[in-house]
Design a protein around this motif. Structure first.
Motif, PDB file in Angstrom:
ATOM      1  N   ALA A 180       7.314   2.873  -7.075  1.00 13.28           N
ATOM      2  CA  ALA A 180       8.803   2.898  -6.140  1.00 13.28           C
ATOM      3  C   ALA A 180       7.923   3.415  -4.407  1.00 13.28           C
ATOM      4  CB  ALA A 180      10.773   3.314  -6.064  1.00 13.28           C
ATOM      5  N   SER A 181       7.387   4.112  -4.558  1.00 12.54           N
ATOM      6  CA  SER A 181       6.765   4.501  -3.349  1.00 12.54           C
ATOM      7  C   SER A 181       6.243   3.331  -2.997  1.00 12.54           C
ATOM      8  CB  SER A 181       6.194   5.651  -3.227  1.00 12.54           C
ATOM      9  OG  SER A 181       4.741   5.379  -3.936  1.00 12.54           O
ATOM     10  N   LEU A 182       5.046   2.299  -3.392  1.00 15.43           N
ATOM     11  CA  LEU A 182       5.254   1.432  -2.899  1.00 15.43           C
ATOM     12  C   LEU A 182       5.388   0.176  -2.188  1.00 15.43           C
ATOM     13  CD1 LEU A 182       2.108   0.719  -6.046  1.00 15.43           C
ATOM     14  CD2 LEU A 182       1.898   1.874  -4.235  1.00 15.43           C
ATOM     15  N   LEU A 183       7.221   0.388  -2.508  1.00 13.13           N
ATOM     16  CA  LEU A 183       8.273  -0.802  -1.759  1.00 13.13           C
ATOM     17  C   LEU A 183       7.476  -0.930  -0.151  1.00 13.13           C
ATOM     18  CD1 LEU A 183      10.885   0.086  -4.106  1.00 13.13           C
ATOM     19  CD2 LEU A 183       9.589  -1.840  -4.023  1.00 13.13           C
ATOM     20  N   THR A 184       6.923   0.143   0.343  1.00 15.62           N
ATOM     21  CA  THR A 184       7.316  -0.189   1.483  1.00 15.62           C
ATOM     22  C   THR A 184       5.285   0.136   2.062  1.00 15.62           C
ATOM     23  OG1 THR A 184       7.317   2.896   1.399  1.00 15.62           O
ATOM     24  CG2 THR A 184       9.047   1.344   1.721  1.00 15.62           C
ATOM     25  N   HIS A 185       4.839  -0.097   1.329  1.00 20.30           N
ATOM     26  CA  HIS A 185       3.721  -0.247   1.217  1.00 20.30           C
ATOM     27  C   HIS A 185       2.565  -1.195   2.482  1.00 20.30           C
ATOM     28  CE1 HIS A 185      -0.851  -0.344   0.420  1.00 20.30           C
ATOM     29  NE2 HIS A 185      -0.894   0.955  -0.151  1.00 20.30           N
ATOM     30  N   GLU A 186       1.595  -0.911   2.748  1.00 21.02           N
ATOM     31  CA  GLU A 186       1.203  -2.190   4.583  1.00 21.02           C
ATOM     32  C   GLU A 186       1.205  -3.731   3.366  1.00 21.02           C
ATOM     33  OE1 GLU A 186      -2.780  -0.064   4.888  1.00 21.02           O
ATOM     34  OE2 GLU A 186      -1.067   0.118   6.906  1.00 21.02           O
ATOM     35  N   ASP A 187       0.615  -3.291   2.273  1.00 23.69           N
ATOM     36  CA  ASP A 187       0.134  -4.106   1.723  1.00 23.69           C
ATOM     37  C   ASP A 187       0.601  -5.112   0.752  1.00 23.69           C
ATOM     38  OD1 ASP A 187      -0.773  -5.548  -1.038  1.00 23.69           O
ATOM     39  OD2 ASP A 187      -3.051  -5.139  -0.032  1.00 23.69           O
ATOM     40  N   ASP A 188       1.103  -6.126   1.063  1.00 23.78           N
ATOM     41  CA  ASP A 188       2.220  -6.994   1.078  1.00 23.78           C
ATOM     42  C   ASP A 188       2.032  -7.519  -0.740  1.00 23.78           C
ATOM     43  OD1 ASP A 188       3.142  -7.799   3.389  1.00 23.78           O
ATOM     44  OD2 ASP A 188       2.051  -9.436   3.342  1.00 23.78           O
ATOM     45  N   ASP A 189       0.663  -7.855  -1.773  1.00 24.53           N
ATOM     46  CA  ASP A 189       0.232  -7.963  -2.889  1.00 24.53           C
ATOM     47  C   ASP A 189       1.031  -6.465  -4.047  1.00 24.53           C
ATOM     48  OD1 ASP A 189      -0.256 -10.206  -2.569  1.00 24.53           O
ATOM     49  OD2 ASP A 189      -2.364  -9.643  -2.132  1.00 24.53           O
ATOM     50  N   LEU A 190       0.924  -5.735  -2.719  1.00 23.83           N
ATOM     51  CA  LEU A 190       0.435  -4.297  -3.888  1.00 23.83           C
ATOM     52  C   LEU A 190       2.963  -3.968  -3.375  1.00 23.83           C
ATOM     53  CD1 LEU A 190      -1.297  -1.749  -2.686  1.00 23.83           C
ATOM     54  CD2 LEU A 190      -0.591  -2.076  -4.693  1.00 23.83           C
ATOM     55  N   ARG A 191       3.455  -4.343  -2.039  1.00 17.91           N
ATOM     56  CA  ARG A 191       4.297  -4.329  -2.394  1.00 17.91           C
ATOM     57  C   ARG A 191       5.256  -5.561  -3.790  1.00 17.91           C
ATOM     58  NH1 ARG A 191       3.890  -5.329   2.959  1.00 17.91           N
ATOM     59  NH2 ARG A 191       4.900  -6.524   3.658  1.00 17.91           N
ATOM     60  N   GLN A 192       4.991  -6.716  -3.220  1.00 16.70           N
ATOM     61  CA  GLN A 192       5.310  -7.257  -4.345  1.00 16.70           C
ATOM     62  C   GLN A 192       5.411  -6.768  -5.613  1.00 16.70           C
ATOM     63  OE1 GLN A 192       7.192 -10.259  -3.488  1.00 16.70           O
ATOM     64  NE2 GLN A 192       7.374 -10.777  -5.518  1.00 16.70           N
ATOM     65  N   SER A 193       4.199  -6.894  -6.518  1.00 15.32           N
ATOM     66  CA  SER A 193       4.007  -5.891  -7.335  1.00 15.32           C
ATOM     67  C   SER A 193       5.532  -4.993  -7.970  1.00 15.32           C
ATOM     68  CB  SER A 193       2.877  -5.974  -7.809  1.00 15.32           C
ATOM     69  OG  SER A 193       1.566  -6.537  -7.768  1.00 15.32           O
ATOM     70  N   ALA A 194       5.411  -3.779  -6.717  1.00 16.01           N
ATOM     71  CA  ALA A 194       6.118  -2.611  -7.403  1.00 16.01           C
ATOM     72  C   ALA A 194       7.364  -3.408  -7.200  1.00 16.01           C
ATOM     73  CB  ALA A 194       5.761  -1.522  -5.750  1.00 16.01           C
ATOM     74  N   SER A 195       7.713  -3.825  -6.410  1.00 22.79           N
ATOM     75  CA  SER A 195       8.796  -5.194  -6.365  1.00 22.79           C
ATOM     76  C   SER A 195       9.227  -5.293  -8.619  1.00 22.79           C
ATOM     77  CB  SER A 195       9.073  -5.726  -5.522  1.00 22.79           C
ATOM     78  OG  SER A 195      10.540  -6.550  -5.877  1.00 22.79           O
TER      79      SER A 195
END
Length: 242
Positions: A180-195
């Motif tokens: 869940a901490s990746l949901l606000t990550h600056e990297d779009d791919d990481l945010r998408q993967s986390a979701s």
């Protein structure tokens, strides 16, 4: 009660034989630990499951207290001339004293040992080794792998990123707080993967997500609310205590 002590043999490149400075005994099962008497009783599979009681050196007393019945253990034993020994063991009387001068505790859980090997393999340079380790950690479901697997989501090799994604889903709810901490990550791919990981975990992710939201900043709270809504869940409003 322990059986008559089997003859100790050298375990090493030289093959069986007497070794003056000690012997290695490998046991898959500790039967009994007695810190007060300073002894351990271990089962020896190489001797058809017979057990032997060994006196433990005084300097190992604190380590002995950490040993539990059922542990696997590798023991370093030396033989000394007959002496007082510890009464009630196979070392008292006229027999040579067999004293433990060192031992290593092995995990009772084979999967735990395997997970430790795979966690170490993640630092290997060859991508095929890392790929295998990432995949195996997901199968084992060891929660210690969550942090390293999240790091692998940013690996330069696509196959490793994909295996890390799949493995975090397999681990399930225990991975949600960190993911869940990746949901606000600056990297779009990481945010998408986390979701996507959280959505695929499904219902088991709801409770840990709600707990994360309670201590999160406004940005992360908004992301979690949106994600929960897409999953078909709405967090219950806090009840104020008067």
């Amino acid at each position: 009660m322990a059986d008559e002590a089997p003859k100790l043999i050298q375990i090493g490149k030289g093959g069986p034989g007497v070794k003056k400075d000690g012997f290695n005994l490998i046991s898959e099962k500790v039967v009994k630990v007695d810190p007060e008497a300073r002894t351990m009783e271990i089962e020896l599979l190489a001797y058809e499951g017979k057990t032997v009681v060994l006196e433990v050196g005084e300097e190992l007393l604190e380590d002995l207290k950490k040993l539990k019945p059922g542990d696997g253990v590798t023991v370093r034993v030396i033989e000394e001339e007959p002496g007082a020994g510890v009464q009630g063991t196979l070392h008292s009387g006229t027999a040579k004293r067999r004293i433990v001068k060192g031992f290593t505790i092995r995990s009772r859980d084979a999967n735990k040992t395997r997970a430790e090997e795979m966690l170490a393999a993640l630092s290997e340079g060859h991508w095929l080794t890392r790929k295998y380790a990432v995949e195996t950690l997901g199968t084992l479901g060891d929660t210690r792998a969550v942090g390293p697997l999240i790091e692998c989501l940013a690996d330069e090799v696509h196959d490793i990123r994909q295996r890390a994604y799949d493995s975090l889903i397999k681990i399930g709810a225990p991975s949600v707080t960190a993911v869940a901490s990746l949901l606000t990550h600056e990297d779009d791919d990481l945010r998408q993967s986390a979701s996507e990981i959280i959505r695929k975990i499904g219902k088991p992710a709801v409770e840990p997500l709600t707990e994360v939201m309670q201590g999160a900043d406004e940005t992360l709270q908004a992301k979690i609310r949106k994600l929960l809504d897409r999953m078909g869940y709405k967090p219950k409003p806090k009840t104020e205590v008067l």
